[in-house]
Design an enzyme around this catalytic site. Structure first.
Site, PDB file in Angstrom:
ATOM      1  N   LYS A  34       0.816  -1.217   0.000  1.00 42.72           N
ATOM      2  CA  LYS A  34       0.000   0.000   0.000  1.00 42.72           C
ATOM      3  C   LYS A  34       0.850   1.266   0.000  1.00 42.72           C
ATOM      4  CE  LYS A  34      -0.791   0.417   5.001  1.00 42.72           C
ATOM      5  NZ  LYS A  34      -0.077   1.696   5.147  1.00 42.72           N
ATOM      6  N   THR A  35       1.965   1.266   0.721  1.00 37.57           N
ATOM      7  CA  THR A  35       2.825   2.454   0.720  1.00 37.57           C
ATOM      8  C   THR A  35       3.405   2.691  -0.669  1.00 37.57           C
ATOM      9  OG1 THR A  35       3.392   2.050   3.041  1.00 37.57           O
ATOM     10  CG2 THR A  35       4.809   3.552   1.812  1.00 37.57           C
ATOM     11  N   ASP A 231      -4.117   7.384   4.225  1.00 36.37           N
ATOM     12  CA  ASP A 231      -3.566   6.062   4.504  1.00 36.37           C
ATOM     13  C   ASP A 231      -4.206   5.513   5.781  1.00 36.37           C
ATOM     14  OD1 ASP A 231      -1.911   3.815   4.471  1.00 36.37           O
ATOM     15  OD2 ASP A 231      -0.298   4.838   5.546  1.00 36.37           O
ATOM     16  N   GLU A 232      -4.242   4.189   5.925  1.00 39.50           N
ATOM     17  CA  GLU A 232      -4.815   3.534   7.117  1.00 39.50           C
ATOM     18  C   GLU A 232      -6.212   4.063   7.417  1.00 39.50           C
ATOM     19  OE1 GLU A 232      -3.437   1.025   8.234  1.00 39.50           O
ATOM     20  OE2 GLU A 232      -1.260   1.160   8.205  1.00 39.50           O
ATOM     21  N   GLN A 262      -8.087  -5.079   9.360  1.00 42.18           N
ATOM     22  CA  GLN A 262      -7.047  -4.646  10.289  1.00 42.18           C
ATOM     23  C   GLN A 262      -7.505  -3.485  11.166  1.00 42.18           C
ATOM     24  OE1 GLN A 262      -2.840  -4.825   8.732  1.00 42.18           O
ATOM     25  NE2 GLN A 262      -3.879  -4.967   6.762  1.00 42.18           N
ATOM     26  N   ARG A 618       1.708 -10.513  10.297  1.00 43.41           N
ATOM     27  CA  ARG A 618       3.000  -9.806  10.432  1.00 43.41           C
ATOM     28  C   ARG A 618       4.133 -10.711   9.971  1.00 43.41           C
ATOM     29  NH1 ARG A 618       1.259  -5.675   9.559  1.00 43.41           N
ATOM     30  NH2 ARG A 618      -0.583  -6.942   9.167  1.00 43.41           N
TER      31      ARG A 618
END
Length: 740
Positions: A34-35, A231-232, A262, A618
């Site tokens: 995503k980044t 973002d997020e 998430q 993770r």
């Protein structure tokens, strides 16, 4: 030389980058890049679409994430050999890449005067807020012993995150507690205004009010920012989403990136409904699902998907990877948390011994901070460096250091460091002026602080230091407390001595008044008592000395902190956004994950499931899921049943470990460890049914009263004799044998 913004993108990522007009929802699963998509989309807007950097804003939630975005766009430094996406000369052309709070602070610095806010306003941090709230409570005559400043702060913060000011709060008052909070809220805001200050929640709320109430200001920002990216997005609250909608109202070029699977921060007022309802607010929105993971193996992704698919509030995303199946999920059952910790650290030694992994590649994750104690102690016993994220080291936490200081004074009342720490903790009327006077007396007489307290028993000495009768009585009472504890230390066992200390010092009452963190801090105290039980077989003063020595050794981690190669111990909440090749998740038990506080609320259980999903994703290569039959936590030693989330992991993805790590240390005398987890339907039990008689290695004989098959296992309810009661067990895990 910059990199082309469409280089090295998969088809879904490229689709997201090239979608520049209108609302866009990017559902980005764990490890899906995503980044990369956000930064490449910014670069594409600038280089391919001719959008001026000045007209783009991208906000995220942490300074670390914002710095990473800027580094990918412009390089980490002038000497950075990596190819950035944009020329470094563009850094000063007004591109806004920052945290949400930083973005709002800049808006208020420039235009906050419209709200009567001076441009030189100061931003109060958490401790500043608490201090001002305590003053406000005093001025409106609210007793902090009855209403915790932390609890009042939480109420005010929750209101502001939902854009509820003082007037709105007043309209919602329903009981006396609300009335008290309102009085404090009003005075707190007045004092803050007089000080020319704002708190973190004000940065959001005042920006919203500025854009809502001053059309000339809002029009200017809407005209400036043609493109607004978040973002997020699953972590936004009502205020943040409202600001984003205001800023993108004209062009409607709002791009949000997130993953509802998430969303784990409802306790911070985050609202997963923002991302789940985005298409309702923007019916014309395009949705791009990033479903290729570059982090995890297919086995890890399949296990995570199987667990999270039980949730209802989500956007389906079938993650896949080209990394291959990888290693199976390793599930381990220990007899207790000590064996669990021994296995974890033993397995870490095995993994890092072959040099395939370093210590920095490994994370051990858990649901609550109190679980770290056993892991920390095992790290220190084995000499394995570690770093603790998501909380202070156990023996460095305030309440633990305070209690240790009391015990040290009990053993040696002349310990001035410990005396300084607790002489007025909890507050007992020994203020700074009094402490300064005692320090002067100790210096003048060449004695310890305790020696100075002894001399104050002389009325002449009391007059010499210039202290009033109230201060002298408070000092005498404290000395009497320490003397009493010292006397009792020779008579009581260590556990009773600690309990007496907690009671007589007023420390338990002190913690219970902390309504926001009091429960967690009391849990840490119970964990402290559990650690002391290891010395219960020694006599009183001998046990006290041994325990304090042990605490001192455990606390001495300064050298470890300086090392870069160390195991990470981290809460699941803090793990979000991080990745490790190897992840151990300990405490996979009902009451821990999912947490006991969530049991009666289906929405809370769904968030706990998302927390498990975050933890397992993770990992890049290896996942270990661990539980204990018995666990000492918060001072209670009790039998526990497996987490319901373990049932949802497909059995074909699971492997059982050997016992080499835990077998290095002998089991406690008189205890039998459980049989290790077995492959599905292994052994001689066959398919157990209601009415079958069974025998368990730990609980003895019993009768199956219920057998509920699932797609991956069978959940058994067994009524045991010999006082063990009714237990819920998974057939493939439990050491059960059918008795004819």
């Amino acid at each position: 030389m910059s990199t082309h913004p469409l280089d090295d993108l998969n088809p879904k990522q490229r689709e997201a980058v090239e979608t520049v007009d209108g609302p866009l929802l990017i559902v980005a699963g764990p490890g899906s890049g995503k980044t990369r998509v956000i930064t490449h989309r910014i670069a594409y807007l600038v280089t391919a679409c001719g959008v001026a950097p000045y007209r783009i804003a991208a906000v995220t939630f942490t300074n670390k994430a914002a710095r990473e975005m800027q580094a990918r766009l412009f390089g980490r430094s002038e000497e950075d050999t990596a190819s950035p996406l944009l020329d470094r000369a563009m850094r000063d052309q007004g591109l806004a890449v920052s945290t949400f709070h930083s973005f709002c602070a800049r808006v208020l610095r420039r235009d906050g005067e419209s709200l009567g806010l001076d441009r030189s306003f100061v931003i109060y941090d958490d401790s500043d807020q608490i201090g001002l709230l305590e003053r406000a409570m005093k001025e409106v005559e609210v007793d902090p012993k009855s209403y915790s400043p932390r609890a009042v702060q939480s109420s005010i913060s929750s209101a502001k995150s939902r854009l509820i000011g003082v007037d709105g709060f007043r309209a919602r008052v329903e009981n006396y507690a609300d009335e008290v909070a309102l009085r404090v809220y009003e005075r707190y805001e007045s004092l803050k205004s007089l000080a020319g200050a704002v708190d973190f929640d004000d940065l959001l709320m005042k920006t919203y009010l500025l854009l809502r109430d001053f059309p000339d200001v809002s029009d200017r920002y809407r005209s400036r920012y043609d493109y607004f990216m978040i973002d997020e997005f699953q972590d936004t609250n009502a205020a943040q989403y409202a600001i984003a909608r205001q800023l993108s109202e004209t062009h409607r070029n709002i791009c949000v990136v997130g993953d509802p699977d998430q969303s784990i921060y409802s306790w911070r007022n985050a609202d997963a409904g923002n991302i789940l309802g985005f298409q309702n607010d923007y019916p014309e929105a395009k949705v791009v699902v990033l479903d290729e993971s570059y982090r995890s193996t297919q086995t890890i992704l399949d296990a995570a998907r199987s667990v999270i698919s039980a949730n209802t509030g989500r956007i389906p995303n079938d993650l896949w990877t080209s990394k291959g199946a990888g290693e199976p999920i390793c599930v381990f059952e220990g007899y207790d948390d000590q064996e669990e910790a021994r296995f974890v650290l033993g397995e870490i030694e095995n993994l890092t011994g072959g040099r395939r992994y370093g210590l920095g590649d490994v994370a051990v994750m858990y649901r609550v901070n109190a679980q770290s104690r056993v892991l920390e102690e095992e790290c220190l016993r084995r000499g394995i460096p570690y770093q603790l994220v998501g909380g202070q080291k156990f023996y460095s936490r305030q309440e633990i250091k305070d209690l240790t200081a009391y015990l040290r004074l009990t053993a040696n009342p002349h310990d001035d460091v410990s005396m300084s720490r607790v002489i007025n903790t909890p507050t007992r009327g020994i203020g700074q002026r009094t402490r300064d006077a005692i320090a002067r007396l100790a210096r003048d007489t060449g004695s310890s602080t305790y020696g100075a307290l002894e001399s104050l028993q002389s009325s002449a000495a009391g007059r010499t230091v210039g202290l009033g009768s109230k201060a002298l009585r408070a000092l005498a009472a404290f000395k009497s407390l320490i003397d009493h504890l010292a006397d009792e230390s020779g008579r009581l066992d260590l556990i009773d001595l600690i309990k007496l200390t907690i009671e007589r010092s007023g420390y338990e009452r002190h913690l219970r008044q902390d309504e926001e963190r009091g429960d967690e801090r009391l849990e840490n105290v119970q964990e402290y008592l559990a650690a002391a039980r290891e010395f219960a077989d020694l006599d009183g003063r001998e046990a006290l000395a041994a325990f304090l020595e042990n605490v001192s050794l455990v606390s001495d981690v300064d050298e470890l902190e300086e090392k870069t190669e160390r195991v990470t111990l981290i809460t699941l909440h803090q793990a979000k956004g991080l990745e490790f090749p190897v992840v151990f998740m300990v405490g996979m038990e009902e009451g821990l994950l999912p947490h006991a506080r969530s049991m009666e609320d289906p929405a809370a259980v769904e968030e706990e499931r998302r927390l498990f999903y975050v933890g397992i994703t993770r990992a890049g290569e290896r996942v270990y899921l661990l539980r204990a039959f018995r666990r000492t936590l918060w001072g209670r030693y009790e039998t526990r049943i497996p987490s319901r989330f373990l049932v949802d992991v497909p059995r074909e993805l699971i492997v059982s470990p050997d016992r080499r790590a835990s077998d290095r240390a002998p089991r406690p005398a008189g205890r039998r460890g459980p049989a290790r987890p077995r492959e599905p339907n292994a052994g001689d039990t066959g398919q157990l049914r209601t009415g079958d008689k069974v025998r368990h290695d730990l609980f003895g004989d019993g009768i199956v009263t219920s057998a509920k098959p699932s797609t991956t296992d069978v959940e058994l309810t067994v009524a045991f004799t010999e006082g063990h009661g009714v237990k819920r067990l998974l057939q493939s895990f439990a050491p059960l044998k059918k008795v004819n």
